[in-house]
Design a protein around this motif. Structure first.
Motif, PDB file in Angstrom:
ATOM      1  N   PHE A  24      32.531  49.547  46.595  1.00 41.08           N
ATOM      2  CA  PHE A  24      32.240  49.285  45.183  1.00 41.08           C
ATOM      3  C   PHE A  24      33.153  48.180  44.647  1.00 41.08           C
ATOM      4  CE2 PHE A  24      33.322  50.296  40.729  1.00 41.08           C
ATOM      5  CZ  PHE A  24      32.092  50.045  40.143  1.00 41.08           C
ATOM      6  N   SER A  25      34.427  48.234  45.022  1.00 42.01           N
ATOM      7  CA  SER A  25      35.368  47.205  44.574  1.00 42.01           C
ATOM      8  C   SER A  25      35.024  45.839  45.148  1.00 42.01           C
ATOM      9  CB  SER A  25      36.793  47.583  44.971  1.00 42.01           C
ATOM     10  OG  SER A  25      37.162  48.777  44.331  1.00 42.01           O
ATOM     11  N   CYS A  26      34.531  45.816  46.393  1.00 48.05           N
ATOM     12  CA  CYS A  26      34.127  44.541  47.006  1.00 48.05           C
ATOM     13  C   CYS A  26      33.005  43.888  46.217  1.00 48.05           C
ATOM     14  CB  CYS A  26      33.668  44.771  48.449  1.00 48.05           C
ATOM     15  SG  CYS A  26      35.013  45.126  49.581  1.00 48.05           S
ATOM     16  N   ALA A  27      32.176  44.693  45.579  1.00 42.59           N
ATOM     17  CA  ALA A  27      31.097  44.145  44.763  1.00 42.59           C
ATOM     18  C   ALA A  27      31.565  43.838  43.339  1.00 42.59           C
ATOM     19  CB  ALA A  27      29.926  45.131  44.725  1.00 42.59           C
ATOM     20  N   LEU A  28      32.430  44.674  42.808  1.00 41.95           N
ATOM     21  CA  LEU A  28      32.838  44.538  41.409  1.00 41.95           C
ATOM     22  C   LEU A  28      33.812  43.383  41.173  1.00 41.95           C
ATOM     23  CD1 LEU A  28      32.704  45.757  38.546  1.00 41.95           C
ATOM     24  CD2 LEU A  28      34.670  47.170  39.190  1.00 41.95           C
ATOM     25  N   VAL A  29      34.773  43.213  42.045  1.00 45.57           N
ATOM     26  CA  VAL A  29      35.813  42.194  41.843  1.00 45.57           C
ATOM     27  C   VAL A  29      35.225  40.784  41.716  1.00 45.57           C
ATOM     28  CG1 VAL A  29      37.813  41.087  42.917  1.00 45.57           C
ATOM     29  CG2 VAL A  29      37.704  43.569  42.762  1.00 45.57           C
ATOM     30  N   PRO A  30      34.330  40.356  42.610  1.00 47.09           N
ATOM     31  CA  PRO A  30      33.762  39.010  42.432  1.00 47.09           C
ATOM     32  C   PRO A  30      32.975  38.847  41.122  1.00 47.09           C
ATOM     33  CG  PRO A  30      33.333  39.809  44.638  1.00 47.09           C
ATOM     34  CD  PRO A  30      33.910  40.949  43.871  1.00 47.09           C
ATOM     35  N   VAL A  31      32.293  39.905  40.699  1.00 52.18           N
ATOM     36  CA  VAL A  31      31.557  39.831  39.432  1.00 52.18           C
ATOM     37  C   VAL A  31      32.527  39.624  38.278  1.00 52.18           C
ATOM     38  CG1 VAL A  31      30.132  41.173  37.821  1.00 52.18           C
ATOM     39  CG2 VAL A  31      29.603  41.193  40.264  1.00 52.18           C
ATOM     40  N   VAL A  32      33.632  40.358  38.291  1.00 52.17           N
ATOM     41  CA  VAL A  32      34.638  40.203  37.228  1.00 52.17           C
ATOM     42  C   VAL A  32      35.262  38.810  37.283  1.00 52.17           C
ATOM     43  CG1 VAL A  32      36.884  41.048  36.409  1.00 52.17           C
ATOM     44  CG2 VAL A  32      35.109  42.676  37.068  1.00 52.17           C
ATOM     45  N   LEU A  33      35.522  38.323  38.491  1.00 49.36           N
ATOM     46  CA  LEU A  33      36.079  36.976  38.614  1.00 49.36           C
ATOM     47  C   LEU A  33      35.117  35.930  38.052  1.00 49.36           C
ATOM     48  CD1 LEU A  33      37.718  37.112  42.157  1.00 49.36           C
ATOM     49  CD2 LEU A  33      38.881  36.957  39.949  1.00 49.36           C
ATOM     50  N   GLY A  42      35.401  30.652  44.948  1.00 48.98           N
ATOM     51  CA  GLY A  42      36.563  31.539  44.891  1.00 48.98           C
ATOM     52  C   GLY A  42      36.159  33.003  44.884  1.00 48.98           C
ATOM     53  N   ALA A  43      35.118  33.330  44.109  1.00 50.55           N
ATOM     54  CA  ALA A  43      34.633  34.709  44.056  1.00 50.55           C
ATOM     55  C   ALA A  43      34.044  35.126  45.402  1.00 50.55           C
ATOM     56  CB  ALA A  43      33.598  34.860  42.946  1.00 50.55           C
ATOM     57  N   ALA A  44      33.332  34.214  46.059  1.00 50.51           N
ATOM     58  CA  ALA A  44      32.751  34.520  47.374  1.00 50.51           C
ATOM     59  C   ALA A  44      33.845  34.721  48.417  1.00 50.51           C
ATOM     60  CB  ALA A  44      31.804  33.400  47.798  1.00 50.51           C
ATOM     61  N   GLY A  45      34.860  33.873  48.369  1.00 48.53           N
ATOM     62  CA  GLY A  45      35.981  34.031  49.298  1.00 48.53           C
ATOM     63  C   GLY A  45      36.710  35.347  49.094  1.00 48.53           C
TER      64      GLY A  45
END
Length: 104
Positions: A24-33, A42-45
């Motif tokens: 869930f965090s792997c999906a949420l963090v890039p969205v927040v970024l 950067g979000a993809a990396g």
């Protein structure tokens, strides 16, 4: 430390829950970024890095669970090895009494 506890259903569910939260965090963090103005690259990396760390942690968690299950299965087996020998000759190399003192 209280000692070894056998794996229970609760501990397996806890491991699965940890992996689910990590995914869930792997999906949420890039969205927040992206929401806060980070670049798409950067979000993809970040997503790829988090996914790699999550995969390694999942592998280590599964290995640990298998090792704990194996240890639990072996608890009933008799212990053998260097420190668990019994019988004659178990205490070699120690101090010997009598019989070896020189006679004057």
């Amino acid at each position: 430390m209280t000692g070894h506890r056998p794996p229970s259903e609760d501990s397996r569910d806890t491991g699965t829950d940890v992996v689910r939260w990590a995914v869930f965090s792997c999906a949420l963090v890039p969205v927040v970024l992206l929401w806060y103005g980070s670049s798409l690259a950067g979000a993809a990396g970040t997503a790829l890095g988090l996914a790699a760390v999550t995969a390694v942690c999942r592998i280590l968690l599964r290995q640990s669970e298998r090792g704990a299950a194996r240890l639990h299965a072996e608890e009933g087996a008799p212990q053998r090895g260097r420190r668990h020998r019994g019988g004659a000759g178990a205490h070699r190399g120690g101090r010997h009494t009598g019989g070896s003192t020189p006679v004057s």
